[in-house]
Enzyme design. Sequence first.
Site, PDB file in Angstrom:
ATOM      1  N   ASP A 244       0.807  -1.210   0.000  1.00 16.37           N
ATOM      2  CA  ASP A 244       0.000   0.000   0.000  1.00 16.37           C
ATOM      3  C   ASP A 244       0.844   1.265   0.000  1.00 16.37           C
ATOM      4  O   ASP A 244       0.596   2.198  -0.775  1.00 16.37           O
ATOM      5  CB  ASP A 244      -0.935  -0.019   1.216  1.00 16.37           C
ATOM      6  CG  ASP A 244      -2.137   0.884   1.054  1.00 16.37           C
ATOM      7  OD1 ASP A 244      -1.988   2.111   1.244  1.00 16.37           O
ATOM      8  OD2 ASP A 244      -3.224   0.375   0.740  1.00 16.37           O
TER       9      ASP A 244
ATOM     10  N   ALA B 214      -4.504   2.622  -0.663  1.00 14.90           N
ATOM     11  CA  ALA B 214      -4.478   2.026  -1.999  1.00 14.90           C
ATOM     12  C   ALA B 214      -5.359   0.785  -2.058  1.00 14.90           C
ATOM     13  O   ALA B 214      -6.097   0.581  -3.027  1.00 14.90           O
ATOM     14  CB  ALA B 214      -3.048   1.687  -2.398  1.00 14.90           C
ATOM     15  N   ASP B 215      -5.286  -0.052  -1.038  1.00 16.47           N
ATOM     16  CA  ASP B 215      -6.080  -1.284  -1.022  1.00 16.47           C
ATOM     17  C   ASP B 215      -7.574  -0.994  -1.105  1.00 16.47           C
ATOM     18  O   ASP B 215      -8.308  -1.638  -1.864  1.00 16.47           O
ATOM     19  CB  ASP B 215      -5.796  -2.082   0.251  1.00 16.47           C
ATOM     20  CG  ASP B 215      -4.469  -2.824   0.197  1.00 16.47           C
ATOM     21  OD1 ASP B 215      -3.825  -2.794  -0.860  1.00 16.47           O
ATOM     22  OD2 ASP B 215      -4.093  -3.427   1.211  1.00 16.47           O
ATOM     23  N   ILE B 216      -8.027  -0.029  -0.307  1.00 17.68           N
ATOM     24  CA  ILE B 216      -9.467   0.221  -0.200  1.00 17.68           C
ATOM     25  C   ILE B 216      -9.945   1.206  -1.266  1.00 17.68           C
ATOM     26  O   ILE B 216     -10.869   0.914  -2.027  1.00 17.68           O
ATOM     27  CB  ILE B 216      -9.819   0.729   1.213  1.00 17.68           C
ATOM     28  CG1 ILE B 216      -9.450  -0.329   2.264  1.00 17.68           C
ATOM     29  CG2 ILE B 216     -11.304   1.075   1.304  1.00 17.68           C
ATOM     30  CD1 ILE B 216      -9.593   0.129   3.707  1.00 17.68           C
TER      31      ILE B 216
END
Length: 374
Positions: free
Chosen positions: A138, A165-167
Amino acid sequence: MRPLDGLRIADFTTLLPGPLATLVLAEAGAEVVKIERPDGGDGMRRYEPLWGEESVNFALLNRGKRSIVANLKDPAQVAHIKNFVAKCDILIEQFRPGVMDRLGLGYEALSKLNPAVIYCSVSGYGQSGPKRHVAAHDLNLVGDAGLLAPTGLPSCNVIPPTFIADIVGGTYPAVINILMALRQRDATGQGCHLDIAMAENLFPLVYWALGERHVQGVQSCRRSLAAGNSPRYQLYETADNRMVAAAPIEQKFWDKFCDIIDLDPALRDDSADLAATIHAIQQIIKSKSSSYWSSAFVGHDCCCSIVATLDEAIADCQFKERGSFAHKLVNEQGDSQSALPVPIDPMFRGSFAETKSAPRLGEYGEAVPPLRMV
């Protein structure tokens, strides 16, 4: 009836971006079946802290799903997974580009078996481009999108307190594009391959910096409002070491804020000496407790509040009234807790009385002949 009732999703993802995406879809009614490795399954199952026998993180992200165990290096098991996917509406995977192709489970192969399948690939940099195979977490993706630059000098840099970044770059774009692909399939009968690139999906978060760069010709993001370079968008420490989140951006809010804290009139024009205004406000807010400022702001529209702890946030009457934490999650020991809130309108979700759990590894069946579906 929930909007995604009757849809089946083959979920090859692990950890955070994909599992949170399929949680959102499951809460809207889709049947989500995790395809997991026989040697422990999704790596998130082992993350600490444990809640019962498995990670509380896994439990929160995989509520209401099912699990199939499959060795994807075994051609016989891959053949049965192909048969399973042929009966699915959506497949979501999170491997590096090319891995699913090597396993015989790429879009080209599976779309021949199921032309209507919506195949969603989530990766750091996407399925094309020179960085598509680069390993990144991330923080790397956020950094590559320029999102860390606005924090200013290295001494002021702060690691984001969540996985942006992930979400924001992975989960939500995946959900949005899957829903659009379903709408398109309704019209055409055809599925498609969705390419979700987490790094590039972060650029909307720096829209203001992109605009300033274009108009002014310089990288002005370090002087931006969002980077803490204005007294109208700051965190100010109180006497009891709490923080005031002050965001009186518009003039009417700024005027009210200045009146409440009794800021020297000579400093209220924050364009004259920005540093002096910020310093003066810091001294004023630091002179009183958080309870004092909380009371002072009540009933006044000035966009100022005390930064809540997580316990305070969960107990907030606003979130209680709206039932943000009303859904329940249970583990194999029968212990229950509030389920992770997801961004779905209440009309599209199940009853608050419904209690779900995360799947035990392989509880839905083994991907060996015959594939057991219960």
